[in-house]
Write an enzyme that holds these catalytic residues in place. Sequence first.
Site, PDB file in Angstrom:
ATOM      1  N   GLU A 441      28.873 139.412  93.081  1.00 41.11           N
ATOM      2  CA  GLU A 441      29.683 140.635  92.804  1.00 41.11           C
ATOM      3  C   GLU A 441      31.092 140.482  92.559  1.00 41.11           C
ATOM      4  OE1 GLU A 441      29.222 143.799  90.900  1.00 41.11           O
ATOM      5  OE2 GLU A 441      27.400 143.794  92.269  1.00 41.11           O
TER       6      GLU A 441
HETATM    7  C1  LIG Z   1      21.837 135.409  95.743  1.00 44.34           C
HETATM    8  C2  LIG Z   1      22.427 135.993  94.408  1.00 44.34           C
HETATM    9  C3  LIG Z   1      22.367 137.032  94.006  1.00 44.34           C
HETATM   10  C4  LIG Z   1      22.663 137.291  92.638  1.00 44.34           C
HETATM   11  N1  LIG Z   1      22.657 138.479  92.018  1.00 44.34           N
HETATM   12  C5  LIG Z   1      22.839 138.540  90.634  1.00 44.34           C
HETATM   13  C6  LIG Z   1      22.529 139.536  90.032  1.00 44.34           C
HETATM   14  O1  LIG Z   1      21.713 140.393  90.427  1.00 44.34           O
HETATM   15  N2  LIG Z   1      22.887 139.392  88.583  1.00 44.34           N
HETATM   16  C7  LIG Z   1      23.684 138.856  88.207  1.00 44.34           C
HETATM   17  O2  LIG Z   1      23.882 138.946  86.810  1.00 44.34           O
HETATM   18  N3  LIG Z   1      24.481 137.674  88.869  1.00 44.34           N
HETATM   19  C8  LIG Z   1      23.944 137.536  90.374  1.00 44.34           C
HETATM   20  N4  LIG Z   1      24.283 136.734  91.027  1.00 44.34           N
HETATM   21  C9  LIG Z   1      25.245 135.713  90.412  1.00 44.34           C
HETATM   22  C10 LIG Z   1      26.683 135.848  91.017  1.00 44.34           C
HETATM   23  O3  LIG Z   1      27.293 137.169  90.682  1.00 44.34           O
HETATM   24  C11 LIG Z   1      27.494 134.503  90.474  1.00 44.34           C
HETATM   25  O4  LIG Z   1      26.976 133.564  91.093  1.00 44.34           O
HETATM   26  C12 LIG Z   1      28.956 134.777  90.999  1.00 44.34           C
HETATM   27  O5  LIG Z   1      29.699 135.830  90.117  1.00 44.34           O
HETATM   28  C13 LIG Z   1      29.726 133.451  90.853  1.00 44.34           C
HETATM   29  O6  LIG Z   1      29.720 132.729  89.465  1.00 44.34           O
HETATM   30  P1  LIG Z   1      29.280 131.332  89.606  1.00 44.34           P
HETATM   31  O7  LIG Z   1      28.022 131.142  90.553  1.00 44.34           O
HETATM   32  O8  LIG Z   1      29.057 131.010  88.127  1.00 44.34           O
HETATM   33  O9  LIG Z   1      30.533 130.772  90.017  1.00 44.34           O
HETATM   34  P2  LIG Z   1      31.856 130.122  89.073  1.00 44.34           P
HETATM   35  O10 LIG Z   1      31.921 131.147  88.204  1.00 44.34           O
HETATM   36  O11 LIG Z   1      31.212 128.898  88.601  1.00 44.34           O
HETATM   37  O12 LIG Z   1      32.881 130.003  90.222  1.00 44.34           O
HETATM   38  C14 LIG Z   1      32.928 128.676  91.186  1.00 44.34           C
HETATM   39  C15 LIG Z   1      34.296 128.829  91.970  1.00 44.34           C
HETATM   40  O13 LIG Z   1      35.615 129.049  91.040  1.00 44.34           O
HETATM   41  C16 LIG Z   1      36.107 129.907  91.223  1.00 44.34           C
HETATM   42  N5  LIG Z   1      36.808 130.334  89.968  1.00 44.34           N
HETATM   43  C17 LIG Z   1      36.100 130.628  89.141  1.00 44.34           C
HETATM   44  N6  LIG Z   1      37.109 130.792  88.112  1.00 44.34           N
HETATM   45  C18 LIG Z   1      38.336 130.910  88.539  1.00 44.34           C
HETATM   46  C19 LIG Z   1      39.444 131.214  88.280  1.00 44.34           C
HETATM   47  N7  LIG Z   1      39.651 131.804  86.852  1.00 44.34           N
HETATM   48  N8  LIG Z   1      40.582 131.222  89.153  1.00 44.34           N
HETATM   49  C20 LIG Z   1      40.345 131.209  90.309  1.00 44.34           C
HETATM   50  N9  LIG Z   1      39.165 130.876  90.879  1.00 44.34           N
HETATM   51  C21 LIG Z   1      38.095 130.786  89.803  1.00 44.34           C
HETATM   52  C22 LIG Z   1      35.123 131.239  92.137  1.00 44.34           C
HETATM   53  O14 LIG Z   1      35.825 131.993  92.737  1.00 44.34           O
HETATM   54  C23 LIG Z   1      34.262 130.131  92.869  1.00 44.34           C
HETATM   55  O15 LIG Z   1      34.916 129.954  93.977  1.00 44.34           O
HETATM   56  C24 LIG Z   1      23.775 136.423  91.996  1.00 44.34           C
HETATM   57  C25 LIG Z   1      23.973 135.265  92.967  1.00 44.34           C
HETATM   58  C26 LIG Z   1      23.374 134.961  93.878  1.00 44.34           C
HETATM   59  C27 LIG Z   1      23.563 133.613  94.682  1.00 44.34           C
END
Ligand SMILES: Cc1cc2nc3c(=O)[nH]c(=O)nc-3n(C[C@H](O)[C@H](O)[C@H](O)COP(=O)(O)OP(=O)(O)OC[C@H]3O[C@@H](n4cnc5c(N)ncnc54)[C@H](O)[C@@H]3O)c2cc1C
Length: 604
Positions: A441
């Site tokens: 989220e």
């Molecule tokens: C248990 C679980 C349940 C989930 N449930 C859902 C769900 O129901 N529906 C759904 O759609 N998703 C869901 N998610 C996905 C979750 O919302 C994403 O994992 C989350 O939004 C982060 O995206 P990412 O993992 O791709 O990380 P990334 O976007 O790759 O980010 C990696 C790191 O880089 C940082 N970062 C990225 N971009 C920037 C920037 N521009 N500036 C500074 N820092 C940055 C982030 O803060 C993070 O620390 C779930 C994830 C988990 C693990």
Amino acid sequence: MPNYKAPVRDMRFLMNEVFDFESHYKSLPNGEDATPDMVEAIVGEMAKLCENTIGPLYQSGDEEGCTLKDGVVHTPKGFKEAYAEFQAGGWQGLSHPVEYGGQGLPMSLGLIKQEMMATANWSFSMYPGLSLGAMNTIQLHGSEEQKQEYLVPLTEGTWGGTMCLTEPQCGTDLGQVKTKAEPQKDGSYKISGTKIFISSGDHDMVENIVHIVLARLPDAPKGTKGISLFIVPKYLPGKIGEDNGVSVGSLEKKMGIKASATCVMNFDEATGFLIGPENKGLECMFTFMNTARLGTAMQGIAHAELSYQGALPYAKERKSMRALSGKKEPDAIADSLIHHGDVRRMLLKQKAIAEGGRAMLYFSAQYADNMISGILEDDMEKYEHWDSELGFFTPILKGFLTEKGLEVANDGMQVFGGHGYIKEHGMEQIVRDARISTLYEGTTGIQALDLLGRKVLLTTKGKCVRDFTKKLVDFGTKNLRDPKLRPFAWKLLKIAAEWNYLTTRIMLVAAKDRDMVSTASYDFLMYSGYAMMAYFWAIQAGVAKDKLENGGNEPAEFYKAKLATAEFYFERMLPSAKGHADAALKPTRSIMKLKAEDFSFDYE
Ligand SMILES: Cc1cc2nc3c(=O)[nH]c(=O)nc-3n(C[C@H](O)[C@H](O)[C@H](O)COP(=O)(O)OP(=O)(O)OC[C@H]3O[C@@H](n4cnc5c(N)ncnc54)[C@H](O)[C@@H]3O)c2cc1C
């Protein structure tokens, strides 16, 4: 293992004595039925359901986890029956419109209901929680036909819902979404693609699951401007049991929240229906984002509270050495942990975050009610005003409370010493479960960027901070002469000045050096969290002092404990804000100057 007990005394204190929910409900178009008796009944009944049915499944749900058999996700033992009880009680539609099967009560009551469920068993609460996301989206952007077909069974809780945003290559940067939507002659779409990490993607507690999916139309513009939103049901209405091309690829194996099914979802030419305008999917998705984020902010409070409920009785029972100021339990072999300063520090931190966070949440929930009033009264100006007011709170609540919730869940484990690390006591589960809250989220980093970059600098040029700090100044000036409240008043006046100074300084530097927004954002967010919580502890202290002098609904010890916790927060926790302010103001150089290729010389 902590046995969840709803903190109804604290909830009542906030609703009745601090925020006057009775008058607030009277001011709402949907508040007529939210009488004090009704509120009391909701809190009492939900507390029973959580204490007797949902809470007891917390540990067994973690041990058993979810399983995928023949394409269907099976929830742990007891979940189905507990959900059936929840559904039969009409809880899912508590705050949703009567015309679609709900009870039409204010949103804040829904949040208060959710808080109890979330604390009793976070994994369980995610199933109805995700459905709420789907319900809110359809309620606001769906056609009348879509509302009849999907919103009604979702509101009744016979169907569940999900939010399908994330794909393997993108979570934060949804502009990279690849899932395709091919228009069909009958007005429907064929949806194809893979979504990962989908909470409640499939399970055995409902008849059907309604997925809200982000996808691209053919020739849609690149990036975020080319994303549309679709309803893609597991089974089409009237065709329950007939395959619609939606399947579970696998279940994610994760660190915590093991009883919550996190699915890889495959959409293989699944029939879906556009919701909202073409290419406006992200705007539609973000409409209820503020309330969704309040829901995740709650996870911080939930884990702080549950961990405190586990640590407190242990600290009163476990004996270790003698208190430094002399024997406290002379007849016992040693004094209880609770007599040692360092253990008390950890317990008080937990109490301060759980109760301070609850105050922040209940206050914001009133803003959410006002926002919904705008929709009910068809007054978009009102809706936007309250949405934007709430918009300042949500990244702070989500970012700060989940970070602190995790920290104090860890403190709860620490109170148990080595026993905290052993599964039997259930304290390590709370830490594992809490860890996800800072990630999904919107990660803490993304909340911080949203707060500083978008809400503070871009949209309001610091006005949102100036507006909020007026509350601190009001409290400060009003109570400066009161000997009991002076320490709080004085600190709030200082914080108000410092928060505005910090904002202005960052704004000036960022005008010349854009990296400042990112390098300062986390510390700015944490500073804001500490500062905001200080205000909410001060007003609780103000009410407690008044009730001690003039009488209140609770025993004197309750109010004295409030004053003591407020004092602890101001003396022992608030000083951390200063460190964050100092770090936020440092030039970007020490973070940005090291070349990416020079971070390591050995690993690549
Ligand atoms: C248990 C679980 C349940 C989930 N449930 C859902 C769900 O129901 N529906 C759904 O759609 N998703 C869901 N998610 C996905 C979750 O919302 C994403 O994992 C989350 O939004 C982060 O995206 P990412 O993992 O791709 O990380 P990334 O976007 O790759 O980010 C990696 C790191 O880089 C940082 N970062 C990225 N971009 C920037 C920037 N521009 N500036 C500074 N820092 C940055 C982030 O803060 C993070 O620390 C779930 C994830 C988990 C693990």
